[in-house]
Write a protein that holds these residues in place. Structure first.
Motif, PDB file in Angstrom:
ATOM      1  N   ILE A   1       0.846  -1.201   0.000  1.00 44.11           N
ATOM      2  CA  ILE A   1       0.000   0.000   0.000  1.00 44.11           C
ATOM      3  C   ILE A   1       0.880   1.249   0.000  1.00 44.11           C
ATOM      4  N   GLU A   2       1.937   1.229   0.793  1.00 46.90           N
ATOM      5  CA  GLU A   2       2.829   2.390   0.858  1.00 46.90           C
ATOM      6  C   GLU A   2       3.455   2.680  -0.506  1.00 46.90           C
ATOM      7  N   GLU A   3       3.946   1.639  -1.189  1.00 50.58           N
ATOM      8  CA  GLU A   3       4.577   1.834  -2.496  1.00 50.58           C
ATOM      9  C   GLU A   3       3.567   2.331  -3.524  1.00 50.58           C
ATOM     10  N   ASN A   4       2.334   1.866  -3.443  1.00 46.81           N
ATOM     11  CA  ASN A   4       1.302   2.334  -4.368  1.00 46.81           C
ATOM     12  C   ASN A   4       1.007   3.818  -4.166  1.00 46.81           C
ATOM     13  N   VAL A   5       0.983   4.247  -2.913  1.00 50.99           N
ATOM     14  CA  VAL A   5       0.741   5.664  -2.645  1.00 50.99           C
ATOM     15  C   VAL A   5       1.945   6.496  -3.085  1.00 50.99           C
ATOM     16  N   LYS A   6       3.151   5.990  -2.835  1.00 50.47           N
ATOM     17  CA  LYS A   6       4.370   6.716  -3.191  1.00 50.47           C
ATOM     18  C   LYS A   6       4.589   6.783  -4.695  1.00 50.47           C
ATOM     19  N   PHE A   7       3.802   6.043  -5.457  1.00 49.40           N
ATOM     20  CA  PHE A   7       3.872   6.157  -6.910  1.00 49.40           C
ATOM     21  C   PHE A   7       3.550   7.594  -7.337  1.00 49.40           C
TER      22      PHE A   7
ATOM     23  N   LYS B   1      -9.756   0.238  -2.964  1.00 49.83           N
ATOM     24  CA  LYS B   1      -8.867   0.567  -4.081  1.00 49.83           C
ATOM     25  C   LYS B   1      -9.007   2.029  -4.473  1.00 49.83           C
ATOM     26  N   GLN B   2     -10.230   2.509  -4.531  1.00 51.03           N
ATOM     27  CA  GLN B   2     -10.437   3.900  -4.921  1.00 51.03           C
ATOM     28  C   GLN B   2      -9.809   4.853  -3.917  1.00 51.03           C
ATOM     29  N   ARG B   3      -9.911   4.548  -2.635  1.00 52.21           N
ATOM     30  CA  ARG B   3      -9.357   5.445  -1.629  1.00 52.21           C
ATOM     31  C   ARG B   3      -7.828   5.459  -1.676  1.00 52.21           C
ATOM     32  N   ILE B   4      -7.205   4.302  -1.956  1.00 51.78           N
ATOM     33  CA  ILE B   4      -5.742   4.279  -2.101  1.00 51.78           C
ATOM     34  C   ILE B   4      -5.334   5.068  -3.347  1.00 51.78           C
ATOM     35  N   ALA B   5      -6.123   4.937  -4.410  1.00 56.48           N
ATOM     36  CA  ALA B   5      -5.834   5.692  -5.636  1.00 56.48           C
ATOM     37  C   ALA B   5      -5.968   7.193  -5.391  1.00 56.48           C
ATOM     38  N   ILE B   6      -6.947   7.587  -4.583  1.00 50.65           N
ATOM     39  CA  ILE B   6      -7.111   9.008  -4.247  1.00 50.65           C
ATOM     40  C   ILE B   6      -5.936   9.487  -3.397  1.00 50.65           C
ATOM     41  N   ALA B   7      -5.487   8.650  -2.470  1.00 50.95           N
ATOM     42  CA  ALA B   7      -4.310   9.002  -1.657  1.00 50.95           C
ATOM     43  C   ALA B   7      -3.086   9.183  -2.544  1.00 50.95           C
ATOM     44  N   ARG B   8      -2.962   8.316  -3.524  1.00 50.41           N
ATOM     45  CA  ARG B   8      -1.848   8.418  -4.478  1.00 50.41           C
ATOM     46  C   ARG B   8      -1.877   9.751  -5.225  1.00 50.41           C
ATOM     47  N   ALA B   9      -3.069  10.236  -5.526  1.00 53.85           N
ATOM     48  CA  ALA B   9      -3.204  11.522  -6.217  1.00 53.85           C
ATOM     49  C   ALA B   9      -2.956  12.684  -5.263  1.00 53.85           C
ATOM     50  N   LEU B  10      -3.455  12.572  -4.034  1.00 54.16           N
ATOM     51  CA  LEU B  10      -3.321  13.673  -3.082  1.00 54.16           C
ATOM     52  C   LEU B  10      -1.886  13.911  -2.659  1.00 54.16           C
ATOM     53  N   ILE B  11      -1.095  12.835  -2.552  1.00 51.72           N
ATOM     54  CA  ILE B  11       0.293  12.993  -2.101  1.00 51.72           C
ATOM     55  C   ILE B  11       1.122  13.761  -3.118  1.00 51.72           C
ATOM     56  N   ARG B  12       0.612  13.835  -4.324  1.00 52.67           N
ATOM     57  CA  ARG B  12       1.324  14.542  -5.399  1.00 52.67           C
ATOM     58  C   ARG B  12       1.261  16.055  -5.205  1.00 52.67           C
ATOM     59  N   ASP B  13       0.235  16.529  -4.474  1.00 52.33           N
ATOM     60  CA  ASP B  13       0.057  17.961  -4.216  1.00 52.33           C
ATOM     61  C   ASP B  13       0.114  18.754  -5.529  1.00 52.33           C
ATOM     62  N   ALA B  14      -0.660  18.291  -6.507  1.00 48.57           N
ATOM     63  CA  ALA B  14      -0.613  18.859  -7.854  1.00 48.57           C
ATOM     64  C   ALA B  14      -1.474  20.107  -7.957  1.00 48.57           C
ATOM     65  N   LYS B  15      -1.217  20.887  -9.005  1.00 47.46           N
ATOM     66  CA  LYS B  15      -1.985  22.103  -9.259  1.00 47.46           C
ATOM     67  C   LYS B  15      -3.317  21.808  -9.935  1.00 47.46           C
ATOM     68  N   ILE B  16      -3.398  20.654 -10.584  1.00 44.62           N
ATOM     69  CA  ILE B  16      -4.656  20.244 -11.224  1.00 44.62           C
ATOM     70  C   ILE B  16      -4.970  18.824 -10.753  1.00 44.62           C
ATOM     71  N   LEU B  17      -6.153  18.646 -10.179  1.00 49.01           N
ATOM     72  CA  LEU B  17      -6.580  17.344  -9.662  1.00 49.01           C
ATOM     73  C   LEU B  17      -7.827  16.907 -10.418  1.00 49.01           C
ATOM     74  N   ILE B  18      -7.775  15.685 -10.959  1.00 46.53           N
ATOM     75  CA  ILE B  18      -8.899  15.150 -11.726  1.00 46.53           C
ATOM     76  C   ILE B  18      -9.379  13.863 -11.063  1.00 46.53           C
ATOM     77  N   LEU B  19     -10.638  13.841 -10.695  1.00 43.99           N
ATOM     78  CA  LEU B  19     -11.255  12.660 -10.093  1.00 43.99           C
ATOM     79  C   LEU B  19     -12.340  12.167 -11.045  1.00 43.99           C
ATOM     80  N   ASP B  20     -12.014  11.125 -11.794  1.00 50.28           N
ATOM     81  CA  ASP B  20     -12.933  10.600 -12.803  1.00 50.28           C
ATOM     82  C   ASP B  20     -13.777   9.487 -12.190  1.00 50.28           C
ATOM     83  N   ASP B  21     -14.940   9.866 -11.679  1.00 51.21           N
ATOM     84  CA  ASP B  21     -15.837   8.909 -11.039  1.00 51.21           C
ATOM     85  C   ASP B  21     -15.094   8.128  -9.958  1.00 51.21           C
ATOM     86  N   ALA B  22     -14.274   8.854  -9.187  1.00 59.23           N
ATOM     87  CA  ALA B  22     -13.348   8.225  -8.250  1.00 59.23           C
ATOM     88  C   ALA B  22     -13.989   7.796  -6.946  1.00 59.23           C
ATOM     89  N   THR B  23     -15.249   8.141  -6.730  1.00 61.92           N
ATOM     90  CA  THR B  23     -15.909   7.769  -5.473  1.00 61.92           C
ATOM     91  C   THR B  23     -17.129   6.884  -5.706  1.00 61.92           C
TER      92      THR B  23
END
Length: 582
Positions: free
Chosen positions: A421-427, A473-495
Motif C-alpha cells: 500500500i505504501e509503495e502504491n501511494v508513493k507512486f 482501491k479507490q481510496r488508495i488511488a485518491i491518496a496516491r493523487a493527493l500525495i502529489r500535491d498537484a496544481k490540477i486534480l482530476i477525479l474521474d468517477d473516483a468515489t
C-alpha cells in the motif's frame, strides 16, 4: 534485420574481438587436414619418423589455442547479444511508454508482451548463435573450397555438384518457413492474450460458471497453434532430408572418385585424407544451412514485428516550440473544443473557463463525453478542433512532462500495482516520507482499514489490487493523487464504489485540501458535486447546463430532475455533510 545491425554497431569492440578470434580459429582449423596429409604421406607411408612428434605437438598446440579462441568467441558474442537484447527491450519499452492512449485503445497486452519477450529473444538467439554461425560457416565454405581447388580441381568440382541444388532448396525453405513462422507467431499472440485475460479475470469466469467455455476457447486456439506447428514441421520435413541426402552424397562421390584418382596415382593417400578433412568443412555448413535459415527467418520475422511498433510515430509529443512551465497556476479554459474519436464526434463545441483553485464538477449521461473532456486537459488525447488552455497556453505547446508532472489523476478504472500500500501511494511522489503517506491515506479516508491489516502499510495488495474491495482501491488511488500535491486534480468517477457516508467525509477533506488546486470531479451523485464552483451537465457531447448548484436548481432542468430523484426524501436544507475523517 538491417535495423538490428544498428544495435550491433554500438558495440564495435564486442564485434571486432570475437570476429578476430573466429577468423584465427578458422585459420588454425585449416592446418589440421594439411598436417593429416603430411603425417600420412611422410610419416606413415614415407617412414620419416622425425616428423611425428613435431606434428603431434602442432596438433596439441592448435587444439589448445583454438580452445582459447573458441572461448573468447562464444563468450564475447554472447555478451554482445545480451547487451543488444537489453537495448532493444529498453528502446521498445521506452517507445511504448511514449505512445498515446489511442495506441493502447486498439492494442492488447498479450501482443505487446510477445514483442518484448518472445520476439526480442528470437533476435537475441539469432545474433548470439544464428548470424555468427552463418558467417563462420560461410568463411569455412569459401576458404575450404579454395584450398580444395588447389589440391585437385577435378575432384572438387565433382564433390560440389550438389551444392547449387542445396543452395536453391535453402532459399525456398527460407521463404516458406518465414511465412509459416509469421503465422505461428501471430497465433502465439492470440494464445498469450487469451491466457493473460483468463488468468487476470479468473474470478469473473468462475462467477459466471464459464470455465468450460473458456477452456474450449483456449483449446481451439491451441489446436490452431498445433496445426500451424505441423505446417511448419511439414516444411522442415520437406526440405531437410534432400539437403542431408545431397551433403552425404558428396561424401560418396569423394570416396568413389577420390579412390579412383589414388589408384591412378593422380592423388596421394595423404592428399585424399586432407581432401576428406576439407570437404567436411563444406558439408557441415551445408547441413547447417537449413537450420540456420530457419533460425534467421524466425529472427527476421520477429525483428519486423518489433520494428513495426518502433515505427509508430507518437501522435502526441512535444512541439518544436514547446513551453517549459515549472509551476502551473491552474487556470483552465476550453474554447470551442471539438473531439473526434474513431470518426465519432465525442465532444461538440465545449466552452468554459475555471480559475486556479476552483472546482468543476461534471455530470451527465453515460457516453456523454465526461471522461473525454478531462482527458484533453492532460493531453492524453488531442482536440480535433478548438483549443484547451492552461494558464493562457495551448496545452499542445506546453512541455508534456511539465504538464503531466503537475497533475494528479484518479481514473475511472482504478489500477494498483502488485506492491505494498505504501509503495502504491508513493507512486504519486517517489521521495515521499512515511508521514506524508500516512497523511495522504488519512485524507483519503483509507487509514482506518489500512491499520486493520496485519502488515498495515506494508500489505501487498495483489495484482491490480485484487486483495482489496472496490472502495478500498479507490481510496488508495485518491491518496496516491493527493500525495502529489498537484496544481490540477482530476477525479474521474473516483468515489463511485464508496458508500455515501465515506464519500461525504472524503469530499470534506478534499474541500479543505484542494483550495490551491484546480479540481475536476466527475460524479453521478448530487452530494459529490453540490459544493463545486461550477457544475457542467453533459448530454451527447455537449454542455447543456452550466452553473452552481443553486443556479441549476433554479433552472429546473435536467440537473434539477436528478436532484429530485436522489433527494426526494430530503430537502436541500435538511441535508448535511458529516464530519471529515479524523
Amino acid at each position: 534485420m538491417r535495423r538490428v545491425l544498428k544495435y550491433v554497431l554500438r558495440y564495435k569492440l564486442y564485434v571486432i574481438v570475437p570476429s578476430i578470434a573466429m577468423v584465427l580459429a578458422i585459420a588454425l582449423d585449416m592446418f589440421n587436414p594439411y598436417l593429416q596429409e603430411v603425417i600420412t604421406d611422410k610419416v606413415f607411408i614415407g617412414g620419416d619418423k622425425s616428423l611425428l612428434w613435431p606434428i603431434l605437438w602442432a596438433f596439441i598446440a592448435i587444439t589448445a589455442v583454438r580452445a582459447v579462441l573458441g572461448y573468447l568467441r562464444e563468450y564475447i558474442f554472447d555478451v554482445l547479444s545480451a547487451k543488444i537484447s537489453v537495448d532493444i527491450k529498453k528502446d521498445l519499452f521506452d517507445h511504448i511508454q511514449s505512445l498515446p492512449f489511442s495506441f493502447f485503445d486498439g492494442m492488447n497486452t498479450g501482443e505487446l508482451m510477445s514483442r518484448i519477450g518472445e520476439d526480442v529473444d528470437n533476435v537475441w538467439r539469432s545474433i548470439s548463435f544464428g548470424i555468427r554461425l552463418f558467417i563462420e560457416n560461410m568463411i569455412y565454405f569459401i576458404t575450404a573450397s579454395t584450398i580444395l581447388f588447389f589440391i585437385n580441381w577435378k575432384l572438387t568440382l565433382v564433390s560440389l555438384l550438389g551444392m547449387p541444388i542445396i543452395g536453391y532448396l535453402a532459399l525456398q525453405f527460407e521463404k516458406k518457413i518465414g511465412i509459416s513462422y509469421g503465422k505461428l507467431s501471430d497465433q502465439g499472440v492470440l494464445m498469450n492474450t487469451a491466457a493473460q485475460e483468463n488468468i487476470a479475470g479468473v474470478r469473473l469466469v468462475k462467477a459466471f460458471a464459464r470455465e468450460k467455455y473458456e477452456i474450449m476457447k483456449f483449446l481451439n486456439l491451441n489446436n490452431e497453434n498445433f496445426e500451424l506447428s505441423m505446417e511448419q514441421n511439414r516444411i522442415v520435413a520437406k526440405y531437410f532430408p534432400p539437403i542431408d541426402f545431397l551433403t552425404n552424397f558428396s561424401i560418396v562421390i569423394l570416396v568413389v572418385f577420390g579412390g579412383m584418382l589414388v589408384i591412378r596415382s593422380s592423388l596421394s593417400i595423404g592428399e585424399l585424407v586432407a581432401f576428406s578433412g576439407y570437404i567436411y568443412m563444406l558439408i557441415w555448413p551445408m547441413r547447417m544451412l537449413g537450420f540456420l535459415t530457419n533460425l534467421i527467418a524466425q529472427s527476421d520475422a520477429s525483428a519486423k514485428k518489433i520494428m513495426r511498433i518502433m515505427d509508430i510515430v507518437p501522435s502526441i509529443k512535444d512541439s518544436e516550440d514547446s513551453v517549459r512551465i515549472k509551476e502551473l497556476k491552474g487556470d483552465v479554459e476550453f474554447k470551442h473544443v471539438f473531439f473526434k474519436y474513431n470518426d465519432d464526434m465525442v465532444l461538440k463545441d465545449i466552452n468554459f473557463k475555471v480559475s486556479s483553485g476552483q472546482t468543476v464538477a461534471i455530470m451527465g449521461t453515460t457516453g456523454s463525453g465526461k471522461s473525454s473532456l478531462v482527458n484533453l486537459i492532460g493531453r492524453y488525447y488531442d482536440v480535433s478542433d478548438g483549443a484547451v488552455y492552461i494558464d493562457g497556453y495551448d496545452v499542445r505547446r506546453i512541455n508534456l512532462h511539465d504538464l503531466r508532472s503537475q497533475m494528479a489523476v484518479v481514473q475511472q478504472d482504478t489500477f494498483l500495482f502488485s506492491e505494498s500500500i505504501e509503495e502504491n501511494v508513493k507512486f504519486g511522489k517517489e521521495d515521499a516520507s512515511f508521514e506524508e503517506v500516512k497523511e495522504a491515506l488519512r485524507l483519503a479516508c483509507a487509514d482506518d482499514f489500512v491499520e486493520e491489516f496485519d502488515d498495515k502499510y506494508d500489505t501487498i495488495v495483489g495484482e491490480r489490487g485484487i486483495g482489496l474491495s472496490g472502495g478500498q482501491k479507490q481510496r488508495i488511488a485518491i491518496a496516491r493523487a493527493l500525495i502529489r500535491d498537484a496544481k490540477i486534480l482530476i477525479l474521474d468517477d473516483a468515489t463511485s464504489a464508496l458508500d455515501m457516508d465515506t464519500e461525504f467525509r472524503l469530499l470534506k477533506n478534499l474541500s479543505e485540501r484542494r483550495k490551491n488546486a484546480t479540481t475536476f470531479i466527475i460524479a453521478h451523485r448530487i452530494s459529490a458535486v453540490k459544493n463545486a464552483d461550477m457544475i457542467l451537465y453533459m448530454e451527447d457531447g455537449r454542455i447543456v447546463e452550466k452553473g452552481t448548484h443553486d443556479e441549476l436548481l433554479k433552472k429546473r432542468g435536467r440537473y434539477y430532475e436528478i436532484y429530485l430523484e436522489q433527494f426526494k426524501d430530503f430537502s436541500d436544507e435538511e441535508y448535511s455533510i458529516p464530519d471529515a475523517c479524523s
